[in-house]
Design an enzyme around this catalytic site. Structure first.
Site, PDB file in Angstrom:
ATOM      1  N   ARG A  97       1.444  10.853  -2.286  1.00 51.85           N
ATOM      2  CA  ARG A  97       1.744  11.402  -3.660  1.00 51.85           C
ATOM      3  C   ARG A  97       0.669  12.450  -3.766  1.00 51.85           C
ATOM      4  O   ARG A  97      -0.318  12.482  -3.302  1.00 51.85           O
ATOM      5  CB  ARG A  97       1.205  10.401  -4.478  1.00 51.85           C
ATOM      6  CG  ARG A  97       2.455   9.257  -4.706  1.00 51.85           C
ATOM      7  CD  ARG A  97       1.893   8.152  -5.696  1.00 51.85           C
ATOM      8  NE  ARG A  97       2.983   7.142  -5.975  1.00 51.85           N
ATOM      9  CZ  ARG A  97       2.823   5.915  -5.388  1.00 51.85           C
ATOM     10  NH1 ARG A  97       1.909   5.735  -4.563  1.00 51.85           N
ATOM     11  NH2 ARG A  97       3.818   4.967  -5.438  1.00 51.85           N
ATOM     12  N   LYS A 134      -1.314   4.047  -6.572  1.00 48.08           N
ATOM     13  CA  LYS A 134      -1.244   3.654  -8.072  1.00 48.08           C
ATOM     14  C   LYS A 134      -1.853   2.206  -8.261  1.00 48.08           C
ATOM     15  O   LYS A 134      -1.769   1.501  -7.287  1.00 48.08           O
ATOM     16  CB  LYS A 134       0.223   3.599  -8.385  1.00 48.08           C
ATOM     17  CG  LYS A 134       0.832   4.944  -8.748  1.00 48.08           C
ATOM     18  CD  LYS A 134       2.402   4.766  -9.265  1.00 48.08           C
ATOM     19  CE  LYS A 134       2.908   6.034  -9.574  1.00 48.08           C
ATOM     20  NZ  LYS A 134       4.378   5.958 -10.156  1.00 48.08           N
ATOM     21  N   HIS A 184       6.272  16.342  -5.248  1.00 43.34           N
ATOM     22  CA  HIS A 184       7.114  15.077  -5.517  1.00 43.34           C
ATOM     23  C   HIS A 184       8.411  15.373  -4.492  1.00 43.34           C
ATOM     24  O   HIS A 184       9.094  14.473  -3.898  1.00 43.34           O
ATOM     25  CB  HIS A 184       7.475  15.053  -6.762  1.00 43.34           C
ATOM     26  CG  HIS A 184       8.422  13.596  -6.756  1.00 43.34           C
ATOM     27  ND1 HIS A 184       7.858  12.272  -6.825  1.00 43.34           N
ATOM     28  CD2 HIS A 184       9.703  13.277  -7.179  1.00 43.34           C
ATOM     29  CE1 HIS A 184       8.831  11.311  -6.865  1.00 43.34           C
ATOM     30  NE2 HIS A 184      10.137  12.011  -7.133  1.00 43.34           N
ATOM     31  N   ARG A 229       7.886  14.633  -0.928  1.00 42.79           N
ATOM     32  CA  ARG A 229       7.849  13.080  -0.770  1.00 42.79           C
ATOM     33  C   ARG A 229       9.283  12.634  -0.629  1.00 42.79           C
ATOM     34  O   ARG A 229       9.328  11.730   0.044  1.00 42.79           O
ATOM     35  CB  ARG A 229       6.968  12.550  -1.985  1.00 42.79           C
ATOM     36  CG  ARG A 229       6.848  10.994  -2.138  1.00 42.79           C
ATOM     37  CD  ARG A 229       5.881  10.717  -3.273  1.00 42.79           C
ATOM     38  NE  ARG A 229       6.304   9.289  -3.520  1.00 42.79           N
ATOM     39  CZ  ARG A 229       5.639   8.147  -3.326  1.00 42.79           C
ATOM     40  NH1 ARG A 229       4.890   8.373  -2.113  1.00 42.79           N
ATOM     41  NH2 ARG A 229       5.848   7.017  -3.655  1.00 42.79           N
ATOM     42  N   HIS A 233       5.402   1.660  -2.612  1.00 34.35           N
ATOM     43  CA  HIS A 233       6.170   1.350  -3.728  1.00 34.35           C
ATOM     44  C   HIS A 233       6.118  -0.213  -3.749  1.00 34.35           C
ATOM     45  O   HIS A 233       5.873  -1.087  -2.727  1.00 34.35           O
ATOM     46  CB  HIS A 233       7.828   1.504  -3.341  1.00 34.35           C
ATOM     47  CG  HIS A 233       8.017   2.909  -3.761  1.00 34.35           C
ATOM     48  ND1 HIS A 233       9.435   3.507  -3.471  1.00 34.35           N
ATOM     49  CD2 HIS A 233       7.560   3.981  -4.491  1.00 34.35           C
ATOM     50  CE1 HIS A 233       9.222   4.759  -3.758  1.00 34.35           C
ATOM     51  NE2 HIS A 233       8.356   5.004  -4.623  1.00 34.35           N
ATOM     52  N   TYR A 263      15.763   7.126  -3.168  1.00 31.50           N
ATOM     53  CA  TYR A 263      15.875   8.017  -2.122  1.00 31.50           C
ATOM     54  C   TYR A 263      17.192   7.974  -1.181  1.00 31.50           C
ATOM     55  O   TYR A 263      17.303   8.585  -0.415  1.00 31.50           O
ATOM     56  CB  TYR A 263      14.593   7.956  -1.354  1.00 31.50           C
ATOM     57  CG  TYR A 263      13.377   8.113  -2.321  1.00 31.50           C
ATOM     58  CD1 TYR A 263      13.142   9.345  -2.535  1.00 31.50           C
ATOM     59  CD2 TYR A 263      12.552   7.076  -2.265  1.00 31.50           C
ATOM     60  CE1 TYR A 263      11.753   9.543  -3.280  1.00 31.50           C
ATOM     61  CE2 TYR A 263      11.449   7.322  -3.055  1.00 31.50           C
ATOM     62  CZ  TYR A 263      11.001   8.692  -3.656  1.00 31.50           C
ATOM     63  OH  TYR A 263       9.787   8.908  -4.135  1.00 31.50           O
TER      64      TYR A 263
END
Length: 298
Positions: free
Chosen positions: A148, A172, A242, A245, A268, A277
């Site tokens: 990211r 995150k 992004h 990514r 994730h 995706y």
């Protein structure tokens, strides 16, 4: 109200381990609703509101052209707050118990093609000087690791493990993950570290990626960098970190990687996040199927 807000902030910091940016967003959303509630209902205590009042706020946001995505985020902040109040037994029922999120149209993120990525990297195949070496490494890291933008910006020199060909990423909710890097990326990292050492002044020494003035990169700098290089080879509307990514994930899936492995590489929490995706890989699969099946031969 102040006490519960302070307690909520401490909960987000210590238990949920949210970033300062996320916590500020939550508190701002709550404060905005509190102000609205005071003006329209003459009520200071949002712990005692009902859903009708919240719905009035939602209508007001929509009428002011706030997107459904942004409205849903604001409501998510309120939901988290009321969930916390339930947890500490400050309320018995959340006023948002039966609320349904606003519908949003799903925008398909179109990845770069392998040709477009190759053209960009070929254009800086033999980088010279600090900035070109840095730019090529940033593009290659996005494309070969799926990192990211904020993760790349926060990378520190100590996060690079040259002996094991890995980088440690802080994702995150402050979750760490280890990402393997290709041998070619290891070479680019070594070259960049050498070029970085030649900078006249380095203020943000702990961070890996710097400007030529020795300062830590910021979001807009990285966005402009990616947008600039890919604007030369692509006519796609979005040309951002992004999308790179997204390109990383799509190209892996197109070339046979399993969804769970891609999920782990991307950091994730669930497969549901990674499945966004798969549309491109399914398109590729459909093409192979149509080109290969005997019943489609003419």
């Amino acid at each position: 109200m102040v006490n519960t807000t302070d307690a909520f902030m401490a909960y987000l910091q210590k238990e949920k381990k949210y970033s300062p940016h996320t916590i500020n967003a939550y508190l701002n959303d709550i404060a905005n609703f509190q102000s609205f509630n005071k003006v329209h209902f003459d009520q200071n205590n949002i712990e005692k509101v009902n859903y009708s009042q919240i719905r009035t706020w939602i209508v007001s946001l929509v009428d002011n052209d706030i997107s459904n995505v942004s409205v849903n985020r604001k409501i998510s902040s309120l939901k988290a707050f009321y969930k916390f109040l339930l947890k500490i037994k400050q309320i018995e029922v959340s006023p948002l118990l039966k609320h349904k999120t606003l519908k949003i149209s799903k925008k398909i993120q179109i990845p770069f093609s392998e040709k477009e990525v190759a053209e960009v990297l070929t254009g800086i195949q033999n980088p010279s000087g600090f900035e070109e070496v840095r730019d090529k490494l940033i593009i290659d890291l996005f494309y070969t690791t799926g990192i990211r933008r904020t993760e790349l910006i926060r990378l520190k020199g100590l996060d690079v493990d040259f002996s094991n060909n890995t980088i440690k990423v802080l994702g995150k909710r402050n979750k760490e993950r280890i990402i393997p890097v290709l041998p070619i990326i290891k070479e680019e990292l070594s070259l960049y570290v050498f070029e970085r050492s030649s900078l006249e002044s380095i203020k943000d020494k702990e961070f890996l990626f710097l400007t030529k003035k020795g300062l830590k990169l910021n979001d807009s700098f990285v966005y402009r960098l990616i947008n600039s290089y890919f604007s030369a080879v692509s006519e796609k509307v979005k040309k951002s970190p992004h999308i790179l990514r997204h390109t990383f994930a799509t190209h892996l899936l197109n070339n046979g990687a399993d969804l769970n492995s891609v999920k782990e590489l991307l950091g994730h929490a669930s497969l549901a996040s990674t499945q966004v995706y798969t549309h491109s890989s399914l398109s590729e699969l459909k093409k192979v199927y149509e080109d290969s099946h005997p019943r489609n031969k003419r």
